[in-house]
Design a protein around this motif. Structure first.
Motif, mmCIF file in Angstrom:
data_model
loop_
_atom_site.group_PDB
_atom_site.id
_atom_site.type_symbol
_atom_site.label_atom_id
_atom_site.label_comp_id
_atom_site.label_asym_id
_atom_site.label_seq_id
_atom_site.Cartn_x
_atom_site.Cartn_y
_atom_site.Cartn_z
ATOM 1 N N GLY A 297 0.802 -1.549 0.043
ATOM 2 C CA GLY A 297 0.016 0.000 -0.119
ATOM 3 C C GLY A 297 0.809 1.248 -0.088
ATOM 4 O O GLY A 297 0.288 2.293 0.135
ATOM 5 N N THR A 298 2.094 1.182 -0.220
ATOM 6 C CA THR A 298 3.069 2.358 -0.217
ATOM 7 C C THR A 298 3.620 2.552 -1.654
ATOM 8 O O THR A 298 3.473 1.756 -2.356
ATOM 9 N N CYS A 299 4.352 3.817 -1.776
ATOM 10 C CA CYS A 299 5.026 4.184 -2.869
ATOM 11 C C CYS A 299 6.428 4.734 -2.633
ATOM 12 O O CYS A 299 6.575 5.175 -1.752
ATOM 13 N N LEU A 457 -3.709 3.894 -4.671
ATOM 14 C CA LEU A 457 -3.058 3.468 -3.476
ATOM 15 C C LEU A 457 -3.913 3.330 -2.492
ATOM 16 O O LEU A 457 -3.895 2.513 -1.528
ATOM 17 N N ARG A 458 -4.902 4.458 -2.113
ATOM 18 C CA ARG A 458 -6.079 4.598 -1.490
ATOM 19 C C ARG A 458 -6.935 3.622 -1.442
ATOM 20 O O ARG A 458 -7.429 2.854 -0.424
ATOM 21 N N ASP A 461 -5.310 -1.682 -0.927
ATOM 22 C CA ASP A 461 -4.277 -1.748 -0.112
ATOM 23 C C ASP A 461 -3.186 -3.101 -0.347
ATOM 24 O O ASP A 461 -2.479 -3.311 0.239
ATOM 25 N N SER A 464 1.111 -1.910 -4.284
ATOM 26 C CA SER A 464 2.200 -1.171 -3.974
ATOM 27 C C SER A 464 2.880 -0.533 -5.339
ATOM 28 O O SER A 464 2.749 -0.955 -6.605
ATOM 29 N N LEU A 465 3.594 0.732 -5.346
ATOM 30 C CA LEU A 465 4.029 1.304 -6.335
ATOM 31 C C LEU A 465 5.450 1.834 -6.322
ATOM 32 O O LEU A 465 5.957 2.151 -5.272
#
Length: 523
Positions: A297-299, A457-458, A461, A464-465
Motif C-alpha cells: 500500500g505504499t509508494c 493506492l488509497r 491496499d 504497491s508502487l
C-alpha cells in the motif's frame, strides 16, 4: 538587441487544417534575435505544429493558410524531443559534423580546408557546451547520453549558421541538473543573437528562459505577452489553470495498521551489469543496491540523474534485465531473474508502465483489444468478461468508451498513458512500476495521472508502487525515496525527510538545483 529589432522569423495568421479540422488556427508569432519565445499548452494544443511551420514542415495532407517568413541569411535549426531520431546511428559524430563544416570552407585553398573544417567543428561543439570535443568526435550517437545527443544536434544547427532555433521539449525526461545545463545552453545560444523558439510543457524551464510566452489551447493563442507579466498576472482562465495545476495535487497518507507489515518487495545485494557490444562484451557494473524494501500500500520513488541506474533497477524488478546478481523477493518468494522463467502469476504480479506509452502499444490493433488481452493472457479470463473489465477500467480512469475502439495513433499521449495503466491493472498486480510516466505530459495531464495513482493506492491496499522519476515534485507522491547516483544507492528514507533535509552531497545538489529552477533564474 533592442526592442525594435526586426524579427528573423515571423508567423502571421497560420492555419493548419487536417481532415477538415483546424489543428492550428490564427496563430501569430515573432522570433526576435537574442530572445527566447516560448509556446506552452496542453498536449495536442498545436505547439509542435506551429514550431515546425518555421521549418516549412506540415502534417501530410494538411491544408495551409497564413504566412510564414524566415530571414534569408540563415536556416532554421531544430532540436527535437528525441535527438537520436535525427542522428545517423552508423556514422561517428566527426562525420556528422564535418560534412556540414566543409560547406563553410570551400572558399579556402584545398590544403587548408581539412584543418579549417576541424576548427569549425570544435568551435561549434564548445558553443553547444561540449568542450571535450576531440574525444566526443570518435563516438557514435548511441554511445552518447540523451543530453549529449541533443547538444550535437545543436552544434549541427550552429555550423549551418542558423538564425533561429526551434527547441521542441528539450528537457523532457531530464533530471534537474541536466535541465539546469539545458537552460544554460539555450541562454548561451540567445546571447549569440540567435532567436530561440521554445516548445515546452515544463513551466519551470520556461520561467527560467523565456522573454515572451504564448499560451496555446486547441490550436489557438489564448494569451501572450512578456513572461514576467504572464507569470505574475495571468489573464485567461486556461493560463491560470496551467500555472496552478501542480499545486492542486495531494499525496496520500501512509496506510495505517498495527505494527510493521511484512515487505511486499525486498532487494538484497543487487548488482546489475551492462555488456558493451553484446553478450560477449566486457561487463560493466552499472547498479549496486545493498538493501531496499517496499511495504504494501505504499509508494517508493527512485530518483537520480539520467544514467544513474533508475531504469536498470526497474527492469531488474520486471525481469527485463537478466544480467544481475543478488536477491529480489516478492511476498517472501524469490523472483526469477527473467520474464521467460517467471510463471503466469509472477508475470501478473509485477507490471511495468513504460515512459513511451505509444511505443508500448501495437499501432494496428484497437486499444480496447490490447487492454483486455492482459486479463485473458495472465488471468485466464474469457474474452467477453475481459472486454467488459477493460471497458470498465478505461472508463474509471477517465477515458470515454468510444476511445477504446480507436488505434493508439488516434489517442493523445495522456490518453495512452491512462490506457497503459488500465492494461497493467487488468493483471491485478501486487507491484506497479511506473517509469517516467509523467515526463511527456503537460501540467494538467500530469496532475490528473498522479491523482489516479494516489487514488489507486488509497483504494487498493494490496497494491504497491515504484515511481521512477527525474522530477522531485513527482517524488512528493511517495512515502519513501531512494536516490541513485552513478549506479550507487546513495540515500534512502521517508520522503518528507529526504526532500527537506537531504544527507548525501549528491541529494543536496539535486535539491538545490531543483529549487533554483523552481523559482526561475532569469537571464
Amino acid at each position: 538587441m533592442g526592442p525594435d529589432a526586426a524579427p528573423v522569423a515571423e508567423i502571421r495568421g497560420l492555419r493548419v487544417e487536417l481532415d477538415g479540422r483546424a489543428i492550428v488556427d490564427g496563430v501569430n508569432l515573432k522570433a526576435l534575435p537574442g530572445k527566447v519565445t516560448a509556446l506552452v499548452g496542453a498536449s495536442g494544443s498545436g505547439k509542435t505544429t506551429t514550431g515546425l511551420a518555421l521549418l516549412g514542415e506540415y502534417p501530410p495532407g494538411a491544408r495551409i493558410g497564413g504566412d510564414v517568413r524566415v530571414a534569408a541569411d540563415g536556416p532554421v535549426g531544430y532540436i527535437p524531443q528525441h535527438p537520436a531520431a535525427v542522428l545517423n546511428p552508423a556514422r561517428r559524430v566527426s562525420a556528422l559534423l564535418t560534412d556540414i563544416a566543409r560547406s563553410r570552407t570551400r572558399h579556402l585553398p584545398r590544403g587548408r580546408r581539412r584543418a579549417a573544417a576541424h576548427e569549425h567543428v570544435l568551435r561549434a561543439l564548445a558553443d553547444a557546451q561540449l568542450p571535450d570535443g576531440e574525444a566526443l568526435l570518435r563516438r557514435y550517437p548511441h554511445q552518447l547520453s540523451g543530453g549529449q545527443q541533443q547538444r550535437v544536434v545543436l552544434a549541427q544547427a550552429l555550423l549551418l549558421g542558423a538564425r533561429v532555433i526551434v527547441a521542441d521539449e528539450p528537457t523532457t525526461g531530464q533530471d534537474a541538473l541536466t535541465k539546469s545545463r539545458i537552460v544554460d545552453q539555450l541562454t548561451a545560444v540567445a546571447e549569440r543573437g540567435i532567436a530561440v523558439v521554445l516548445l515546452s510543457h515544463d513551466l519551470n524551464v520556461v520561467r527560467a528562459l523565456a522573454d515572451d510566452v504564448l499560451v496555446m489551447r486547441a490550436g489557438r493563442i489564448v494569451e501572450s505577452g512578456p513572461a514576467e507579466r504572464l507569470w505574475s498576472t495571468p489573464r485567461h482562465p486556461w493560463t491560470r489553470e496551467l500555472l496552478t495545476a501542480h499545486a492542486e495535487f495531494t499525496p496520500p497518507s501512509p496506510p495505517a495498521g498495527p505494527g510493521e507489515p511484512e515487505p511486499v518487495l525486498r532487494i538484497h545485494d543487487l548488482t546489475a551489469r551492462h555488456r558493451e557490444g553484446g553478450t560477449r562484451g566486457r561487463p560493466t557494473t552499472v547498479l549496486r543496491v545493498p538493501e531496499l524494501t517496499l511495504y504494501p500500500g505504499t509508494c517508493l520513488a527512485v530518483v537520480g540523474r539520467s544514467g544513474s541506474g533508475k531504469t536498470t533497477l526497474a527492469r531488474c524488478l520486471a525481469g527485463l534485465h537478466r544480467d544481475h546478481q543478488g536477491e529480489i523477493t516478492l511476498d517472501g518468494a524469490t523472483l526469477p531473474r527473467t520474464l521467460r522463467t517467471r510463471d503466469r502469476a509472477q508475470l501478473a504480479a509485477v507490471q511495468y508502465i513504460f515512459q513511451d506509452s505509444r511505443a508500448a502499444f501495437d499501432e494496428h490493433r484497437p486499444v480496447l483489444h490490447q487492454v483486455a488481452r492482459t486479463a485473458i493472457r495472465l488471468r485466464g479470463t474469457d474474452k467477453n468478461t475481459a472486454r467488459q473489465e477493460a471497458l470498465t477500467t478505461l472508463t474509471r480512469l477517465g477515458l470515454p468508451e468510444e476511445l477504446g475502439d480507436r488505434r493508439p495513433g488516434q489517442l493523445s499521449g495522456g490518453e495512452l498513458q491512462r490506457a497503459a495503466l488500465a492494461r497493467a491493472l487488468l493483471a491485478r498486480p501486487r507491484l506497479l512500476i511506473c517509469d517516467e510516466v509523467t515526463s511527456g505530459l503537460d501540467t494538467i495531464n500530469r496532475r490528473s495521472l498522479l491523482e489516479l495513482l494516489a487514488r489507486l493506492l488509497r483504494e487498493r491496499d494490496d497494491l504497491s508502487l515504484v515511481l521512477i522519476t527525474h522530477d522531485l515534485d513527482i517524488a512528493a507522491l511517495a512515502h519513501r525515496i531512494a536516490v541513485l547516483d552513478s549506479g550507487e544507492l546513495v540515500e534512502q528514507g521517508a520522503a518528507p525527510r529526504v526532500l527537506t533535509t537531504p544527507e548525501h552531497p549528491f541529494t543536496v545538489s539535486l535539491m538545490e538545483t531543483t529549487a533554483r529552477l523552481g523559482v526561475g533564474t532569469g537571464r
